[in-house]
Design an enzyme around this catalytic site. Structure first.
Site, PDB file in Angstrom:
ATOM      1  N   GLU A  92       0.650  -8.928  31.369  1.00 14.02           N
ATOM      2  CA  GLU A  92      -0.683  -8.443  31.012  1.00 14.02           C
ATOM      3  C   GLU A  92      -1.274  -9.451  30.045  1.00 14.02           C
ATOM      4  O   GLU A  92      -0.783  -9.619  28.924  1.00 14.02           O
ATOM      5  CB  GLU A  92      -0.606  -7.045  30.394  1.00 14.02           C
TER       6      GLU A  92
ATOM      7  N   LYS B 231      11.446  -8.174  21.728  1.00 11.64           N
ATOM      8  CA  LYS B 231      10.952  -9.144  20.758  1.00 11.64           C
ATOM      9  C   LYS B 231       9.487  -8.869  20.455  1.00 11.64           C
ATOM     10  O   LYS B 231       8.607  -9.126  21.277  1.00 11.64           O
ATOM     11  CB  LYS B 231      11.095 -10.579  21.286  1.00 11.64           C
TER      12      LYS B 231
ATOM     13  N   GLU C 120     -11.838 -16.828  26.355  1.00 10.72           N
ATOM     14  CA  GLU C 120     -11.497 -15.647  25.561  1.00 10.72           C
ATOM     15  C   GLU C 120     -11.451 -16.024  24.090  1.00 10.72           C
ATOM     16  O   GLU C 120     -10.666 -16.884  23.685  1.00 10.72           O
ATOM     17  CB  GLU C 120     -10.152 -15.079  25.997  1.00 10.72           C
TER      18      GLU C 120
ATOM     19  N   CYS D  40      -7.383  -7.060  24.089  1.00  8.58           N
ATOM     20  CA  CYS D  40      -7.497  -7.783  25.359  1.00  8.58           C
ATOM     21  C   CYS D  40      -8.567  -7.166  26.250  1.00  8.58           C
ATOM     22  O   CYS D  40      -9.136  -7.850  27.102  1.00  8.58           O
ATOM     23  CB  CYS D  40      -6.156  -7.824  26.075  1.00  8.58           C
TER      24      CYS D  40
END
Length: 498
Positions: free
Chosen positions: A265, A191, A399, A299
């Site tokens: 992750e 997906k 973040e 990231c």
């Protein structure tokens, strides 16, 4: 994977460009969802619809799980050389279509065309790497005191695995998850992000065209809230490899059974330390590349720069000058340094953080939404530099995932390490220095899964492990490299007598 064979007129005018509809691939068949499809929008020009994809339902996701489960035993027994040949043929197809796929990638998520092509070619290399490494994955033979007995281990596939990937690296991240899963004999439900599904579709298309049997790889699109539970909590799912936000990853981990293996992750708040002996021009270059490549939407992107007090003023002056000179525009236009943010949600989120930063710290440059010719149709933000940032500020702790850098002054190496480690994340970290002792100490002192010395926080080799510490990763299994195969296998110990 055959051509979707479905084109829909855009609007009511026959002269308008045709919109291609891409369907799910379940058990080797192109399937249209019962739900209304969604449009894949170009973030550089929102009037450009890149494609139309299925807003799949839970029922269709369950079909994908059943197909993968049914295909597993046959695929498990397929020779590893035959699996490797499929990966190599798929890699050849990606190479041959690199220009087309790169252009589609730029249109659907905004990155510069040269970066998109590099990603496609890198993904082909990833398939070839695992085609080789997967053929040398072996167990062990153990000495024992019985001369009539042999004790050894076998590495076997887990079964059905779900691969759920983000939009920022829409073909390379899926490749580094799917390739080791397939070469070790697992079947896959894939997906991709609904914000960049076409690149993932092209990867699945290449693998199917290369000869994957029906049901071995099932491609499905749709909202995570609708299809997510079916492809993560079903009893047939033996493993989940996910890259995305920390919040989403933790939700998956809480929802699945303890018997389901997870590889997460997740987020990062990655520091770059600039020591007082650093080459400042190099430090500025690494900051810009690490912080603003992909418009800060990586990231491993640099978001905090911890600069020694003695060189802070000069470093900041050079950085601001370089950032102001960056060219911002459509990734299809040669020479652009930054493209748009990938989605309207990203735009709103980044602008919200910039507004918070203006209240907390000193904005030195950028931070505004760009308007006017070439910008009005897209999600463009001028890269922002904040100074006078302290550890307690929101922009130093959360973040942002956008083109925003916080400069934090530090007094010493010890101060820099303490502040760099003062975060819930531990994905990537870098330092700029000429001192070999500091290089050595940094590698040991920093709490990060990826450590860079005189390099950007971004980027990793396909043959080296990748993963984070703390809330950046589940930390149990690394991606990439040879160790990337371990997540998808289980060990069986065999005692064989005469």
């Amino acid at each position: 994977m055959s051509n979707p064979a479905t084109t829909l007129a855009r609007g009511s005018e026959a002269s308008q460009p045709q919109i291609e509809e891409f369907r799910d691939l379940i058990n080797g068949e192109q399937l249209r969802s019962v739900a209304k499809p969604f449009d894949n929008i170009n973030p550089a020009d929102t009037s450009d619809i890149v494609g139309r994809f299925q807003a799949s339902t839970a029922a269709e996701a369950k079909l994908a799980v059943s197909a993968a489960a049914a295909a597993f035993e046959r695929w498990k027994k397929t020779s590893v050389s035959a699996r490797a040949a499929i990966l190599n043929r798929a890699a050849d197809r990606l190479d041959a279509q690199a220009d087309q796929i790169a252009r589609e990638m730029t249109r659907e998520m905004g990155k510069a065309l040269n970066l998109a092509k590099d990603e496609v070619l890198r993904s082909a290399q990833t398939l070839r790497f695992y085609a080789v490494e997967g053929q040398s994955l072996v167990g062990e033979v153990f000495p024992n005191d019985d001369p009539d007995m042999t004790v050894y281990t076998l590495r076997e596939p887990l079964g059905v695995v779900s691969v759920i990937t983000p939009w920022n690296f829409p073909i390379s991240i899926p490749a580094r998850k799917i390739a080791p899963a397939l070469i070790t004999g697992n079947t896959v439900i894939f997906k991709p992000s609904s914000d960049a599904p076409l690149s993932g579709y092209r990867l699945a298309e290449a693998l199917v065209a290369a000869g994957l049997p029906k049901g071995v790889l099932n491609f499905i699109t749709g909202m995570a809230g609708e299809v997510g539970p079916a492809i993560t909590t079903a009893p047939e799912i033996r493993a989940i490899s996910f890259t995305g936000s920390t919040t989403a990853g933790e939700q998956i981990c809480r929802a699945v059974s303890f018997t389901t293996r997870t590889q997460m992750e997740l987020g990062g708040k990655n520091p770059l330390i600039v020591m007082d002996d650093a080459d400042l021009e190099k430090a500025v270059d690494l900051t810009v590349k690490g912080g603003f490549s992909l418009a800060g939407q990586a990231c491993t992107g640099t978001s905090r720069v911890l600069v020694m007090k003695r060189v802070r003023a000069e470093f900041t002056e050079r950085l601001v000058a370089k950032v102001r000179a960056l060219k911002i525009g459509n990734g299809l236009t040669p020479g652009m340094d930054l493209g748009p943010l990938a989605t309207a949600r990203q735009l709103d989120s980044v602008l919200r953080y910039i507004a918070i930063g203006k209240q907390e710290a000193t904005l030195l440059c950028g931070g505004e939404r760009l308007t006017g010719a070439g910008y009005d149709g897209g999600y463009y933000v001028a890269p922002a530099i904040f100074a006078d940032v302290t550890q307690q500020m929101t922009i130093a702790r959360e973040e942002i995932f956008g083109p925003v850098i916080a400069i934090i002054e530090v007094e010493s190496y010890a101060d820099a390490i303490a502040k760099a480690n003062d975060t819930e994340y531990g994905l990537s970290a870098a330092i700029v220095t000429r001192n070999p002792r500091v290089m050595h100490d940094f590698a040991n002192d920093i709490q990060s899964g990826t450590v860079k010395i005189n390099r950007t926080t971004t980027g990793n080799l396909i043959n080296a492990p990748f993963g984070g510490l703390k809330r950046s990763s589940t930390s149990t299994f690394r991606e990439s490299g040879r160790v990337g195969l371990e997540f998808y296998t289980q060990i069986k110990t065999v005692y064989r007598g005469c």
